[in-house]
Each structure stands twice: as structure tokens, then as C-alpha cells.
Design a protein around this motif. Structure first.
Motif, PDB file in Angstrom:
ATOM      1  N   PHE A   7       0.749  -1.203   0.274  1.00  0.00           N
ATOM      2  CA  PHE A   7      -0.273  -0.017   0.001  1.00  0.00           C
ATOM      3  C   PHE A   7       0.835   1.379   0.057  1.00  0.00           C
ATOM      4  N   PRO A   8       1.484   1.629   1.110  1.00  0.00           N
ATOM      5  CA  PRO A   8       2.643   2.681   0.927  1.00  0.00           C
ATOM      6  C   PRO A   8       3.381   2.713  -0.245  1.00  0.00           C
ATOM      7  N   GLY A   9       3.770   1.694  -0.767  1.00  0.00           N
ATOM      8  CA  GLY A   9       4.594   1.577  -2.192  1.00  0.00           C
ATOM      9  C   GLY A   9       3.581   2.101  -3.446  1.00  0.00           C
ATOM     10  N   VAL A  10       2.327   1.583  -3.456  1.00  0.00           N
ATOM     11  CA  VAL A  10       1.334   2.200  -4.379  1.00  0.00           C
ATOM     12  C   VAL A  10       1.270   3.810  -4.322  1.00  0.00           C
ATOM     13  N   VAL A  11       0.840   4.271  -2.967  1.00  0.00           N
ATOM     14  CA  VAL A  11       0.756   5.513  -2.778  1.00  0.00           C
ATOM     15  C   VAL A  11       1.892   6.417  -3.458  1.00  0.00           C
ATOM     16  N   LEU A  12       3.203   5.841  -2.888  1.00  0.00           N
ATOM     17  CA  LEU A  12       4.417   6.657  -3.390  1.00  0.00           C
ATOM     18  C   LEU A  12       4.348   6.429  -5.115  1.00  0.00           C
ATOM     19  N   TYR A  13       4.207   5.351  -5.633  1.00  0.00           N
ATOM     20  CA  TYR A  13       4.037   5.204  -7.123  1.00  0.00           C
ATOM     21  C   TYR A  13       3.254   6.021  -7.663  1.00  0.00           C
ATOM     22  N   LEU A  14       2.077   6.267  -7.322  1.00  0.00           N
ATOM     23  CA  LEU A  14       0.958   7.065  -7.892  1.00  0.00           C
ATOM     24  C   LEU A  14       1.406   8.631  -7.739  1.00  0.00           C
ATOM     25  N   SER A  15       1.834   8.974  -6.657  1.00  0.00           N
ATOM     26  CA  SER A  15       2.415  10.200  -6.264  1.00  0.00           C
ATOM     27  C   SER A  15       3.556  10.618  -7.360  1.00  0.00           C
TER      28      SER A  15
END
Length: 442
Positions: free
Chosen positions: A131-139
Motif C-alpha cells: 500500500f505505501p509503495g502504491v501511494v508513493l508510485y501514484l504520487s
């Protein structure tokens, strides 16, 4: 600090068309991955309906097993996000999904509390960076002014996992209740819902790009436009104390956001892990009916989440779009407790609680991503997520322990509602003094 607009490169129509294409390219697959991520995380709530009697587990054993997942999750969240930044999202996300899908499937072999605890702990460790990886990825694809609706689209996988997963889980438990091929209904559920995650992990290698710079389906002009938008975001952010892990750990803003997220997640996990049991205690015994009734709050939450995300972006407002859903979560839990003897009102309360708590999640994340520099975000987002996910241990264990001691979940739900209210007050104060105004996105 005010958020300055992105450089005028291309018309609004061109820019909107570009981000629409990126959304259609990335979000559907990431949405499906997160759907199975959440389903694998919380399907023990349905397995509990048969698993406890079959294995002679107490409510406390179940609560500890449901919650111990988050100890592994919290311990591995930061190193996993650092590894994702080091090796690239495509390969790391694929590896995580294959690992947690395999471990979640293996829950069908559990026979003792120790085995249950061990597999849940390892599954949490494997999922930690997703989840934090996807948040970082989308940012790194979308500027801040567009992240409200993007996060809502991505995180609508949570209510959809409940909407589809609840009746599906109920059907599995009922259909396989008598056991087939040596497996009970709850074992079939872990098998049927775990294996698709492994397949999605393999597909991630082929369907994801590590970033817009490496996306072959974008033109050079499109890459430059994205880079300009993201640079405008970076230039508008307030200075941070540093990008190192130690600097992030010393940043009080990170811990403030972590506490707010902890309060939101306390309500979310109380609902996710105990919704089937709460509905069963209203007098409904059929697993399939429990599944359909559990789907109602998730259906309403999914619609509300999308509408709230769009409203937050269109109105350039984050503060009340976070606080109001949080307060809805607290009010809904109180309604469910006080009207438990009236199923229609209790389910309405659970629906309001689910709408509020789940919508608080995507409304929360645009705030830290708007305030943290690119370097600080790698460790900062993982730390915020890890602090928040501690609620995943506390909430189900607290509810299980109190139910064993008192025979009721009421006192635990009162305590969780109070915690959500405290979190909303902290969010009001933090966002008043720290939150920049986002740029306009048509």
C-alpha cells in the motif's frame, strides 16, 4: 505555503486527456491487485464463522491472530518501501504479491493457534510494502491537485472487496459447508481467494511500468508535461527537516499524520474484522445472508468514496472532506451499538460507519503526499502507514478480548468511536496550520 499552478504546457484539454489515459492504464490493474490484497487481509472475518468451532479457538485467539498480521506489517513497512524505491515498483510489487498470496493460501492448513499466528505474521510482513509503495508510485505519476480522485478510485477497492467478497465468502462457506475433497468451507475460502493473488503478481511484471520516464506508451512531450506538473508540486512544498530516515523519524509532522491515520484505521478494522459477527449477533445465521447483508455498507461506502474524492478535488478542499467522514464513522458505530436490537437501524448505523471510515482513507493520503518532499516521502509514507496499521493489531484484539470478558462488543465499539473523534480533532488542528491549498484540476 500556497500551491503554485503547474507550468502552462499544453491546454487543459490535452492535460486532462493525458491524465485520463494514465488513469485508465494504471488504475484498473492496481485496483484489482488492491482488491485481492484487502480480501486476503480481512477474509479471516468470514473464516471465523466456521474456523473457530472447527479448530476450537477462542475469541481472544481469533482476535490475536487477526491482529498479529499487523505486527509483521508494521515491522516490515519501512524497509519494504525502501526496497521498492531501490529495486523498482514493478519487480517489488510482483514479488510481494506472489509471497503474500502463497502465505494467505497456506492458512487452509492451520490446525493450532501457533500456526495461525505464524502465518498471519508472515503474511503481514509480505504485504507491508504494497500500500505505501502504491501511494508513493501514484504520487510520481499524478500532481497533487488530481490525487484526491485517484486515491479514491484506487482505494474504492476496499469497499468493492467487501461488496463482492462478502457474498462470495458467504457462498463459499455455505456451498462447501459439508466439506469437499477433504477441505472444509473456510479452507476452500482461503484457497479460492489466495491463488488469484499469485497470478496477479506474475502479471504485474508485464503490466506495470516503473515510472512515467520508462513508460513506452508515453511520448516525449507527454513525459515533459508530467515532469513539469510534478516539479511544480515539488517547488510548492514547504521545506522539510531532511530526506534521510533519521530526519523523517524526527519530524513531528510524520507522527501527527501517523496518529490521525491510526484513528481512522481503528474504525476501519473494527468494521472489516467484525462486521459479519456483528450481523450474526443480530439474529442472522445463514452465511450467505450474512454475506449479502455485509455487502450493503460496502456498496454505499464505495459510492460515497468516489463522490467525496471528486468533490475534494473540484473544491480544492481537503480538511473537511477528511474530518466529516471520520465523524460519520464514529456516529455510525454508536448507532450500531445502541440499536443492535433493531436490525434495520443497526445496519444503517454500520453503513454510515463504513461510509465514513473507509472514505477517510483516500481523503487522508493527499495531505502527507502534498507536504513531503520526494526523498522524505519514501520513508515518511511508509512510517505513517505503519503507525496507522498498528490499529489493525489493537482493534480486532481489543474487540475480541472485551467480547470474551463481557460477552458483548459494545464497550470496545464505544472506545473505538471515541478514538475516531479524537483523531478528527487532531486532523482539524493539523490541517488548519499545515495544509497548503492544492492547485486546481479541471
Amino acid at each position: 505555503m500556497a500551491h503554485s499552478p503547474a507550468p502552462d504546457q499544453g491546454t487543459d484539454t490535452t492535460r486532462n486527456a493525458l491524465y485520463r489515459r494514465i488513469t485508465l492504464r494504471l488504475i484498473p490493474f492496481i485496483f484489482i491487485c488492491y482488491l485481492f490484497n484487502y480480501l486476503d487481509r480481512v477474509n479471516v472475518g468470514f473464516a471465523k464463522l466456521q474456523m473457530l468451532d472447527a479448530l476450537k479457538f477462542s475469541e481472544t485467539v481469533y482476535g490475536l491472530g487477526a491482529g498479529i498480521f499487523f505486527i509483521g506489517y508494521v515491522l516490515c513497512g519501512l524497509p519494504s518501501n525502501l526496497a521498492l524505491n531501490r529495486f523498482g515498483p514493478r519487480r517489488w510489487i510482483a514479488l510481494m504479491m506472489i509471497a503474500w498470496g502463497s502465505l494467505s493460501t497456506c492458512l487452509l492448513f492451520v490446525t493450532t493457534p501457533t500456526e495461525f499466528y505464524a502465518l498471519r505474521l508472515l503474511t503481514g510482513a509480505a504485504e507491508a510494502g504494497f500500500f505505501p509503495g502504491v501511494v508513493l508510485y501514484l504520487s510520481r505519476w499524478f500532481p497533487g491537485a488530481r490525487r484526491g480522485r485517484i486515491m479514491a478510485l484506487f482505494m474504492s477497492a476496499i469497499p468493492v472487496s467487501g461488496l463482492l467478497g462478502s457474498p462470495f465468502s458467504g457462498w463459499i462457506l455455505e456451498h462447501f459447508a459439508a466439506g469437499q475433497h477433504g477441505l472444509a468451507g473456510w479452507q476452500w475460502m482461503f484457497l479460492i481467494q489466495g491463488l488469484p493473488t499469485v497470478a496477479l503478481g506474475v502479471l504485474a511484471v508485464f503490466l506495470l511500468s516503473d515510472g512515467y520516464q520508462k513508460a513506452a506508451w508515453l511520448s516525449d512531450d507527454e513525459r515533459r508535461l508530467i515532469a513539469a506538473d510534478l516539479q511544480a508540486d515539488a517547488d510548492s512544498k514547504p521545506p522539510t527537516t531532511g530526506d534521510s530516515v533519521l530526519a523523517v523519524l524526527a519530524n513531528p509532522l510524520i507522527w501527527t499524520f501517523g496518529f490521525i491515520y491510526f484513528c481512522i484505521q481503528s474504525g476501519v478494522y473494527a468494521i472489516n474484522f467484525w462486521l459479519p459477527s456483528i450481523i450474526k449477533n443480530m439474529g442472522f445465521d445463514n452465511p450467505l445472508l450474512i454475506g449479502w447483508l455485509s455487502a450493503i455498507p460496502y456498496l454505499l461506502a464505495g459510492v460515497f468514496m468516489i463522490l467525496c474524492g471528486r468533490s475534494a478535488d473540484l473544491r480544492n478542499e481537503r480538511r473537511w472532506h477528511l474530518v466529516v467522514p471520520m465523524l460519520m464513522g464514529a456516529v455510525g458505530l454508536l448507532m450500531a451499538v445502541n440499536f443492535a436490537a433493531t436490525p434495520a437501524i443497526a445496519i444503517l448505523g454500520l453503513s454510515i460507519a463504513t461510509m465514513g471510515a473507509l472514505t477517510g482513507l483516500p481523503m487522508f493520503w493527499p495531505m502527507p503526499t502534498a507536504l513531503l518532499s520526494a526523498g522524505a516521502a519514501v520513508a515518511g509514507l511508509a512510517l505513517i502507514n505503519s503507525v496507522g496499521q498498528m490499529a489493525g493489531f489493537l482493534s480486532p484484539y481489543l474487540v475480541g478480548f472485551i467480547k470474551d470478558q463481557t460477552g458483548s462488543t459494545d464497550a470496545a465499539l464505544y472506545a473505538l468511536a471515541a478514538l475516531i473523534v479524537v483523531g478528527s480533532l487532531v486532523a482539524l488542528r493539523a490541517t488548519r496550520t499545515l495544509m497548503p491549498a492544492p492547485a486546481t484540476a479541471d
